[in-house]
Write an enzyme that holds these catalytic residues in place. Structure first.
Site, PDB file in Angstrom:
ATOM      1  N   TYR A 162       0.901  -1.177  -0.109  1.00 10.41           N
ATOM      2  CA  TYR A 162       0.000  -0.030   0.022  1.00 10.41           C
ATOM      3  C   TYR A 162       0.676   1.171  -0.117  1.00 10.41           C
ATOM      4  O   TYR A 162       1.428   1.616   0.959  1.00 10.41           O
ATOM      5  CB  TYR A 162      -0.971   0.056   1.098  1.00 10.41           C
ATOM      6  N   LEU A 212     -18.559  -1.516   1.620  1.00  5.05           N
ATOM      7  CA  LEU A 212     -19.300  -0.417   1.024  1.00  5.05           C
ATOM      8  C   LEU A 212     -18.812  -0.206  -0.271  1.00  5.05           C
ATOM      9  O   LEU A 212     -19.162   0.549  -1.124  1.00  5.05           O
ATOM     10  CB  LEU A 212     -18.873   0.864   1.872  1.00  5.05           C
ATOM     11  N   GLY A 228     -17.095   2.624  -1.460  1.00  5.46           N
ATOM     12  CA  GLY A 228     -17.758   3.982  -1.305  1.00  5.46           C
ATOM     13  C   GLY A 228     -19.138   4.014  -2.030  1.00  5.46           C
ATOM     14  O   GLY A 228     -19.836   4.873  -1.863  1.00  5.46           O
TER      15      GLY A 228
END
Ligand SMILES: NC(=O)c1ccc[n+]([C@@H]2O[C@H](COP(=O)([O-])OP(=O)(O)OC[C@H]3O[C@@H](n4cnc5c(N)ncnc54)[C@H](OP(=O)(O)O)[C@@H]3O)[C@@H](O)[C@H]2O)c1
Length: 331
Positions: free
Chosen positions: A56, A206, A209
């Site tokens: 990351y 989610l 998003g």
């Protein structure tokens, strides 16, 4: 904060985990001070599972976590670390490397960046197609025996690979995408995990998003934001997918919660063996996510949610086509 145990051999962790990826990578720029404050707010709220990956932003996320966690009791949180994705200086992805010698090399760097003497759950981010999973898990097992790793996890692999890895050393949890609009795990993966006593840490609850209630068709993803090239966010698909979110919003409003809370609670309601990870990168988003764990969804609620977002209703693959073949399941 309630706790859940990761599989039959894993640790007890908070029922909601924090995914730190977006604090460094994948969704465009993030604010470092706000990221650190969000990690602190998570810990204060009782979150004890923090997920990262060495790739990351090429170590950036681990260094950020080291800063945020400095001075904390090392036994008060669990670090889940993924390794093996190769990247170039332009941040491009170049496949996976999960050879035994690479496992040890990646681990040595992660321990140093994180400033810790052990990682709680260590896992290859993707299957390396050139290396049998037995060899990768075998190398991590050696690191367990040497005390550098406490538990072994897997990420985005299929049911057969889970069985093979688990035969070498007990697997604590599989990390895989699972949300109202990504339910492919329900066919083979979840039954296999339950048969073997392996937990599931769900990411993308989610859908990055998309089903949070905060996305709109006119919101543009900036450079370095996965959502700029994710099929589910592309023109044509995003409008269809956001119509599903509006249907979910009506159910959420009737229940007195937000869309994001309902989407997180839905994943948590799929089993006590599942721990949703949320990618909150601000305290505001975190504050919205946390109460989801206090939401009890009745059978009627679940039926209403299913009606609003029927299985398979989303349009577009969950990753761009070049990445789909590296996943454990489809959409
Ligand atoms: N194993 C794997 O292959 C894999 C892959 C991806 C991720 N992961 C892990 O899973 C974690 C979670 O994944 P994710 O970040 O992609 O998924 P996510 O939680 O579905 O999406 C996070 C994004 O949703 C938006 N959002 C809107 N409302 C939110 C709320 N109330 N709480 C949190 N986020 C909200 C935020 O975007 P804005 O900030 O732009 O509003 C945030 O960046 C990652 O951090 C990473 O640790 C694992």
């Amino acid at each position: 904060m309630q706790t859940r145990t990761l599989g039959s051999t894993g640790p007890a962790v908070s029922a909601l985990g924090l995914g730190a990826m977006g604090m460094s990578d994948v969704y465009g720029a993030a604010d470092r001070a706000e990221s650190v404050a969000t990690v602190h707010a998570s810990l204060e709220a009782g979150v004890t599972l923090i997920d990262t990956g060495d790739f990351y932003a090429m170590g950036h996320n681990e260094l950020l976590l080291a800063e945020a966690l400095r001075g904390r009791d090392r036994d008060s949180y669990r670090l889940s670390v993924k390794f093996g994705m190769l990247r170039g200086p332009g941040h491009d992805f170049g496949g996976a490397d999960a050879r035994p010698e690479a496992v040890k090399n990646f681990l040595a760097y992660s321990l140093t960046r994180l400033g810790t003497d052990h990682i709680d759950i260590y896992r290859p981010a993707r299957l390396d197609p050139t290396v049998p999973i037995e060899e990768t898990v075998g190398a991590i097992k050696e690191m367990v025996d040497a005390g550098y790793v406490r538990h072994i996890g897997l990420s985005e692999v299929d049911a057969a690979t889970i069985r093979r890895g688990h035969a070498v050393h007990p697997i604590t949890d599989l990390q895989i995408e699972y949300s109202l609009i990504s339910r492919a795990v329900e066919a083979d993966i979840l039954p296999t995990l339950r048969e073997l006593g392996i937990g599931l840490t769900a990411y993308g609850v989610l859908s990055r998003g998309l089903i949070s209630g905060h996305w709109s068709a006119d919101r543009t993803a900036g450079p370095g934001d996965f959502r700029a090239f994710s099929p589910r966010f592309s023109n044509g698909n995003v409008e269809h997918n956001l119509a599903l979110v509006e249907a979910l919003r009506r159910v959420a409003e009737a229940k007195g919660c937000t869309v994001a809370q309902m989407a997180i609670a839905w994943v948590a309601a799929q089993g006590e063996d599942i721990v949703p990870l949320v990618g909150a990168r601000t305290r505001e988003r975190l504050a919205e996510a946390l109460p989801a764990m206090d939401l009890t969804l009745t059978a009627d609620d679940l039926a209403e949610i299913e009606k609003a977002v029927p299985q398979g209703a989303a349009r577009g693959d969950r990753y761009p086509s070049a990445f789909m073949s590296g996943l454990g399941v489809g959409n």
